[in-house]
Write a protein that holds these residues in place. Structure first.
Motif, PDB file in Angstrom:
ATOM      1  N   GLU A 159      51.117  43.758  32.453  1.00  0.00           N
ATOM      2  CA  GLU A 159      51.279  42.921  33.645  1.00  0.00           C
ATOM      3  C   GLU A 159      50.051  42.042  33.857  1.00  0.00           C
ATOM      4  OE1 GLU A 159      52.157  45.411  36.990  1.00  0.00           O
ATOM      5  OE2 GLU A 159      54.311  45.433  36.555  1.00  0.00           O
ATOM      6  N   ILE A 160      50.306  40.817  34.314  1.00  0.00           N
ATOM      7  CA  ILE A 160      49.238  39.850  34.575  1.00  0.00           C
ATOM      8  C   ILE A 160      49.376  39.344  36.005  1.00  0.00           C
ATOM      9  CG2 ILE A 160      48.259  37.615  33.940  1.00  0.00           C
ATOM     10  CD1 ILE A 160      47.875  39.715  31.792  1.00  0.00           C
ATOM     11  N   ASP A 161      48.302  39.458  36.768  1.00  0.00           N
ATOM     12  CA  ASP A 161      48.298  38.947  38.133  1.00  0.00           C
ATOM     13  C   ASP A 161      48.225  37.419  38.091  1.00  0.00           C
ATOM     14  OD1 ASP A 161      47.996  38.390  40.790  1.00  0.00           O
ATOM     15  OD2 ASP A 161      46.306  39.735  41.130  1.00  0.00           O
ATOM     16  N   LEU A 162      49.241  36.769  38.626  1.00  0.00           N
ATOM     17  CA  LEU A 162      49.312  35.304  38.594  1.00  0.00           C
ATOM     18  C   LEU A 162      48.653  34.642  39.801  1.00  0.00           C
ATOM     19  CD1 LEU A 162      53.063  34.991  37.540  1.00  0.00           C
ATOM     20  CD2 LEU A 162      51.085  34.695  36.043  1.00  0.00           C
ATOM     21  N   MET A 163      48.323  35.432  40.815  1.00  0.00           N
ATOM     22  CA  MET A 163      47.869  34.831  42.070  1.00  0.00           C
ATOM     23  C   MET A 163      46.388  34.455  42.007  1.00  0.00           C
ATOM     24  SD  MET A 163      50.743  34.794  43.410  1.00  0.00           S
ATOM     25  CE  MET A 163      50.361  34.072  45.009  1.00  0.00           C
ATOM     26  N   PRO A 164      46.038  33.270  42.520  1.00  0.00           N
ATOM     27  CA  PRO A 164      44.647  32.811  42.505  1.00  0.00           C
ATOM     28  C   PRO A 164      43.734  33.730  43.320  1.00  0.00           C
ATOM     29  CG  PRO A 164      46.158  31.013  42.996  1.00  0.00           C
ATOM     30  CD  PRO A 164      46.956  32.267  43.082  1.00  0.00           C
ATOM     31  N   LYS A 165      42.484  33.790  42.901  1.00  0.00           N
ATOM     32  CA  LYS A 165      41.521  34.680  43.560  1.00  0.00           C
ATOM     33  C   LYS A 165      40.485  33.927  44.397  1.00  0.00           C
ATOM     34  CE  LYS A 165      43.297  38.297  41.558  1.00  0.00           C
ATOM     35  NZ  LYS A 165      44.420  37.562  40.930  1.00  0.00           N
ATOM     36  N   SER A 166      40.084  32.736  43.967  1.00  0.00           N
ATOM     37  CA  SER A 166      39.029  32.006  44.679  1.00  0.00           C
ATOM     38  C   SER A 166      39.631  30.994  45.653  1.00  0.00           C
ATOM     39  CB  SER A 166      38.111  31.293  43.685  1.00  0.00           C
ATOM     40  OG  SER A 166      38.856  30.396  42.886  1.00  0.00           O
ATOM     41  N   ASN A 167      38.893  30.737  46.714  1.00  0.00           N
ATOM     42  CA  ASN A 167      39.373  29.837  47.766  1.00  0.00           C
ATOM     43  C   ASN A 167      39.318  28.380  47.312  1.00  0.00           C
ATOM     44  OD1 ASN A 167      39.253  32.282  49.092  1.00  0.00           O
ATOM     45  ND2 ASN A 167      38.428  31.437  50.985  1.00  0.00           N
ATOM     46  N   SER A 168      40.432  27.689  47.454  1.00  0.00           N
ATOM     47  CA  SER A 168      40.473  26.254  47.181  1.00  0.00           C
ATOM     48  C   SER A 168      40.003  25.519  48.433  1.00  0.00           C
ATOM     49  CB  SER A 168      41.894  25.815  46.812  1.00  0.00           C
ATOM     50  OG  SER A 168      42.298  26.389  45.587  1.00  0.00           O
ATOM     51  N   LYS A 169      39.055  24.637  48.250  1.00  0.00           N
ATOM     52  CA  LYS A 169      38.401  24.018  49.407  1.00  0.00           C
ATOM     53  C   LYS A 169      39.011  22.667  49.782  1.00  0.00           C
ATOM     54  CE  LYS A 169      33.888  26.166  48.584  1.00  0.00           C
ATOM     55  NZ  LYS A 169      32.442  25.934  48.348  1.00  0.00           N
ATOM     56  N   GLU A 170      38.963  22.416  51.083  1.00  0.00           N
ATOM     57  CA  GLU A 170      39.244  21.090  51.641  1.00  0.00           C
ATOM     58  C   GLU A 170      38.094  20.781  52.583  1.00  0.00           C
ATOM     59  OE1 GLU A 170      42.312  19.296  54.915  1.00  0.00           O
ATOM     60  OE2 GLU A 170      43.217  20.345  53.210  1.00  0.00           O
ATOM     61  N   ILE A 171      37.326  19.753  52.275  1.00  0.00           N
ATOM     62  CA  ILE A 171      36.142  19.402  53.070  1.00  0.00           C
ATOM     63  C   ILE A 171      36.369  18.014  53.661  1.00  0.00           C
ATOM     64  CG2 ILE A 171      33.656  19.007  53.041  1.00  0.00           C
ATOM     65  CD1 ILE A 171      33.477  20.926  50.684  1.00  0.00           C
ATOM     66  N   VAL A 172      36.342  17.939  54.979  1.00  0.00           N
ATOM     67  CA  VAL A 172      36.647  16.687  55.681  1.00  0.00           C
ATOM     68  C   VAL A 172      35.490  16.336  56.610  1.00  0.00           C
ATOM     69  CG1 VAL A 172      38.242  15.503  57.239  1.00  0.00           C
ATOM     70  CG2 VAL A 172      39.124  17.158  55.574  1.00  0.00           C
ATOM     71  N   ASN A 173      35.015  15.110  56.491  1.00  0.00           N
ATOM     72  CA  ASN A 173      33.965  14.601  57.379  1.00  0.00           C
ATOM     73  C   ASN A 173      34.523  13.455  58.206  1.00  0.00           C
ATOM     74  OD1 ASN A 173      31.499  16.123  56.363  1.00  0.00           O
ATOM     75  ND2 ASN A 173      32.222  15.193  54.461  1.00  0.00           N
ATOM     76  N   VAL A 174      34.369  13.573  59.524  1.00  0.00           N
ATOM     77  CA  VAL A 174      34.895  12.572  60.449  1.00  0.00           C
ATOM     78  C   VAL A 174      33.744  11.977  61.250  1.00  0.00           C
ATOM     79  CG1 VAL A 174      36.481  12.126  62.366  1.00  0.00           C
ATOM     80  CG2 VAL A 174      37.047  13.879  60.665  1.00  0.00           C
ATOM     81  N   ILE A 175      33.627  10.663  61.225  1.00  0.00           N
ATOM     82  CA  ILE A 175      32.666   9.946  62.080  1.00  0.00           C
ATOM     83  C   ILE A 175      33.488   9.022  62.966  1.00  0.00           C
ATOM     84  CG2 ILE A 175      30.736   8.333  62.165  1.00  0.00           C
ATOM     85  CD1 ILE A 175      29.884   9.377  59.432  1.00  0.00           C
TER      86      ILE A 175
END
Length: 649
Positions: free
Chosen positions: A433-449
Motif C-alpha cells: 500500500e502507498i499513501d497518496l495523500m500529500p504531507k506538506s502544506n501548500s502555501k498561498e501568500i497574499v499581500n494587500v496594500i
C-alpha cells in the motif's frame, strides 16, 4: 389447543402473503396515492416505496454462463422537485460481448377523483444513448408524472461477464422504505461479497437449493433493510459512494468438474498477480526498444538520481499527450502510443516506469482509484481504475509521478488521484500500500496594500503567490480560461470588486510559484454611519459563511491536501479620521495540531497592518473531530468579520 394453533398458522400465512403483495408491482392503493408527505421525512421530494433485486445464473445450451439481474422499483413523487426520480438510466458495457438490457412493466399511477389512473410507458419514452466507444445508456422517462404520482418499473440485465457483478445499493438520495437483494450463486463459483457503509442490513442465513435447470445447486442469500434515510450531502466530501451502503461482489475462484480450482481475486495478492500477468500491463513494462535511442543520450553522463528522474519525467510529459482515458491496461500499447505521441493513462505512465527502470531506478507502477471511482476497499480488479509511477528512494520514501498532466511535478499529482491509498506492484508481483495523500502544506501568500477614501471606496494592489498544489490548481484551472473569464469569476466571487491591471508570472516555470498581481477597487466593504467608518481589515478576503454548520457529521472532511493561507494587509485610513477601536489579536488552535489560525493587528500613524495565517495540517479530518473543526471555523470567521471603527477627528 389445536384450534388455537391453526388460527395462529393461518394468521402467519396471511401475514406472509400480505408482505409479498406489499412488495409486488401493480399493487398501488388509493391510500398510497393520497399520501402528501413521507411519514418519516417531510422534506423528501420523493421516496422509494420498495426496490428489489434478484440475481441468478443461467447455463446456455452452448455451454456458456450468463448472469441475470432483475430489478423492480416503486417510487412515490411527493413534490415537483422529485420529478427527476421518474427518469431511470442504466449504463451498460458495449465494448465486447453482448449485454442485453430491457425495461418492462413501466407504469405511472395517479389519483383522478376517487379512481386510480394508469399510464403505461410507450416506446417514445425509452431511449438508448451511446456514452463512448465502450458504454451505452438505456433510459426511460415515465409519462404523466406529477405531484402525488407513483411510478413502477422493472428492468432485466443479462451479461456474460462473471468476474464483477453489478454493485447493489441499499441507500439513495431519497428515503427508501424497503430494499431487498437476493442472489443465487451456482456451486461452481465462489464470490467475495463486501458490504460498504454503516447501514444495519439484514442477511438471512444462506440456503442451498436446486438451480433452475436442476443441473446444479445454488447458494441463495437474501439481504434486506427497511426505513433507510436519504443520503445526506455534506461539504468537503470526497465521493459520497465511499460512504453509501452497498454490496460489492467479485469472483474469487471457480471449481468446475475435472478442471480444478482457478483463483481470480481471493485477496490483493491474487488481484495484483492477475493484473501484472495481463499482456496489456506486465508485457508493456518490458518493452524498451522503442525509446532507447531517445532516452540513452538524454541521461548519458547523468549520475544524480534526482536529475535522471526529472529528465525522464519532463521528457514524457513534453512528448506525450493524454487522451483523457482512464484504466490500468493499455489500449493501443506503449509502442504505438509513443510513436503517435498520444495515449491513455496506462500507456503514458507504464511507459514512464519502463524508462525509469531503463535508467536503473527502482520504479514500479502504482494502482490508483480516482476520486470519482471511490476508495479501493475490497480486493477486486475494479477497485482501481488508474495507474501512476512510483520510485523507491533510499530512505524508504516513495516519489510519485503522473505524466498525464503537463503541470504535475514529483509528488504533485493531479487532484483526481488524491484518493487515500494506492497499491504499488513490484517486479516479483508482490504489492504494498502507498499513501497518496500529500504531507506538506501548500502555501498561498497574499499581500494587500490598500487605502480608504472619505467616501468609503477602497483601492489598492494585490500580489498573490501560489505554491505546490495551490500552484498546480491555478495552472490547471485558471490558466486554461481566458483572462476575461477568470476576472469575471473573480469579481463575482468578491462582490463589489473591480479588477484593474492584471498579470501573472511563472505560468510555465513549474519550479517557481505562480504569481498574480492586480489592482482593484472595492465599493462594498465599507459601512459609513454618521461620522464613523466600519470595515473588516481583511476586506474582500473575509469569509462570511461557515461550511460546517450541521450539529453532527457522518463523513470525513476532505480538503485534498494540507495548506497554509498567509495574508498581510497594509491599509491607509482616510485623512481626518483616527482609529477608535479595532479587533484584538488572537490565536486559535485545534487539538492534535489539526489546524491553527493566527490574527495579529497593529496601528501605526495613519495605517493599519494586519497579518493572518491559517494552517490546516491534515488533508483528511475524521468525523470524530468535527465539533472541534466546526468551533474552530466559527471562531476564525467571527474574528475575520470583526470591524475596525474609524471616527472623524
Amino acid at each position: 389447543m389445536k384450534k388455537n394453533l391453526l388460527t395462529i398458522y393461518f394468521f402467519l400465512f396471511a401475514l406472509s402473503l400480505y408482505a409479498q403483495k406489499k412488495y409486488e408491482l401493480g399493487k398501488v392503493t388509493i391510500e398510497e396515492l393520497k399520501e402528501k408527505v413521507h411519514p418519516k421525512d417531510s422534506s423528501a421530494v420523493a421516496a422509494i416505496l420498495f426496490k428489489k433485486g434478484n440475481t441468478y445464473f443461467d447455463y446456455d445450451s452452448d455451454g456458456s454462463w450468463a448472469v441475470i439481474t432483475e430489478v423492480v422499483t416503486k417510487i412515490k413523487i411527493y413534490k415537483k422537485e422529485g420529478d427527476g426520480f421518474a427518469t431511470e438510466q442504466i449504463p451498460y458495457y458495449t465494448g465486447g460481448k453482448q449485454i442485453k438490457l430491457f425495461f418492462d412493466d413501466a407504469v405511472t399511477y395517479n389519483l383522478v377523483g376517487d379512481k386510480i389512473e394508469k399510464t403505461k410507458l410507450k416506446s417514445e419514452g425509452e431511449f438508448t444513448e451511446k456514452v463512448n466507444e465502450n458504454f451505452s445508456l438505456k433510459k426511460i422517462v415515465m409519462p404523466n408524472v406529477k405531484e402525488g404520482s407513483i411510478i413502477e418499473y422493472k428492468y432485466t440485465i443479462r451479461t456474460p461477464y462473471l468476474t464483477s457483478l453489478n454493485d447493489w445499493y441499499f441507500q439513495y438520495r431519497i428515503p427508501a422504505n424497503f430494499v431487498e437483494y437476493k442472489i443465487a450463486i451456482p456451486q461452481y463459483f465462489n464470490y467475495n461479497v463486501f458490504m460498504k457503509g454503516n447501514l444495519a442490513v439484514s442477511r438471512k442465513p444462506s440456503t442451498i437449493l436446486a438451480g433452475p435447470s436442476k443441473k446444479f445447486n445454488e447458494l441463495v442469500t437474501l439481504y434486506s433493510v427497511e426505513n433507510v434515510k436519504a443520503l445526506k450531502e455534506e461539504s468537503y466530501v470526497n465521493n459520497m459512494e465511499n460512504y453509501t451502503s452497498m454490496l460489492q461482489i467479485e469472483l474469487a475462484s471457480t471449481d468446475f468438474p475435472n478442471q480444478g480450482v482457478k483463483h481470480y481475486a481471493a485477496d490483493w495478492e491474487s488481484v495484483v498477480k492477475t493484473i501484472y500477468e495481463d499482456k496489456d500491463f506486465g508485457d508493456e513494462l518490458n518493452y524498451k526498444s522503442y525509446f532507447e535511442k531517445d532516452i540513452e543520450p538524454l541521461i548519458k553522463g547523468v549520475t544524480s538520481r534526482e536529475e535522471k528522474i526529472k529528465l525522464i519525467f519532463d521528457y514524457v510529459k513534453t512528448r506525450m499527450n493524454w487522451n483523457e482515458k482512464y484504466g490500468y491496461y493499455c489500449k493501443t500499447g506503449v509502442k504505438k502510443a509513443y510513436a503517435e505521441k498520444v495515449g491513455n493513462v496506462a500507456e503514458i505512465n507504464l511507459m514512464l516506469v519502463a524508462m525509469l527502470r531503463y535508467a536503473e531506478l527502482k520504479a514500479n507502477p502504482v494502482l490508483v482509484s480516482t476520486r470519482s471511482n471511490g476508495i479501493a476497499v475490497s480486493p477486486n480488479r475494479t477497485a482501481y481504475n488508474y495507474v501512476i509511477a512510483g520510485v523507491e528512494l533510499d530512505n524508504k520514501q516513495i516519489l510519485l509521478l503522473d505524466a498525464t498532466s503537463k503541470n504535475a511535478l514529483p509528488n504533485i499529482l493531479p487532484f483526481r488521484t488524491l484518493n487515500w491509498i494506492g497499491r504499488m506492484i513490484r517486479n516479483d508481483k508482490t504489492s504494498v500500500e502507498i499513501d497518496l495523500m500529500p504531507k506538506s502544506n501548500s502555501k498561498e501568500i497574499v499581500n494587500v496594500i490598500a487605502s480608504i477614501d472619505e467616501e468609503g471606496k477602497v483601492d489598492g494592489k494585490i500580489r498573490a503567490q501560489y505554491f505546490d498544489y495551490n500552484a498546480y490548481g491555478f495552472r490547471e484551472v485558471h490558466l486554461k480560461k481566458s483572462k476575461d473569464k477568470y476576472l469575471e469569476e473573480m469579481e463575482k466571487r468578491y462582490s463589489g470588486v473591480e479588477v484593474g491591471e492584471y498579470t501573472t508570472t511563472n505560468d510555465n516555470d513549474l519550479s517557481k510559484p505562480i504569481v498574480e498581481t492586480f489592482s482593484f477597487v472595492n465599493n462594498n466593504v465599507i459601512e459609513r454611519i454618521g461620522n464613523k467608518i466600519y470595515f473588516s481589515p481583511m476586506l474582500q478576503y473575509a469569509k462570511h459563511e461557515n461550511p460546517f454548520k450541521d450539529e453532527v457529521r457522518e463523513y470525513p472532511v476532505d480538503f485534498m491536501y494540507p495548506y497554509q493561507d498567509k495574508y498581510s494587509y497594509t491599509i491607509t485610513i482616510p485623512k481626518g479620521y483616527e482609529v477608535e477601536s479595532m479587533p484584538e489579536p488572537v490565536a486559535v488552535a485545534m487539538e492534535g495540531n489539526i489546524g491553527t489560525f493566527k490574527y495579529n493587528i497593529v496601528k501605526s500613524a495613519n495605517q493599519i497592518q494586519v497579518t493572518t495565517q491559517l494552517d490546516m495540517n491534515y488533508p483528511i479530518i475524521p468525523p470524530d473531530f468535527y465539533h472541534t473543526l466546526r468551533d474552530f471555523y466559527k471562531k476564525m470567521l467571527d474574528k475575520q468579520n470583526e470591524k475596525v471603527v474609524l471616527k472623524k477627528v
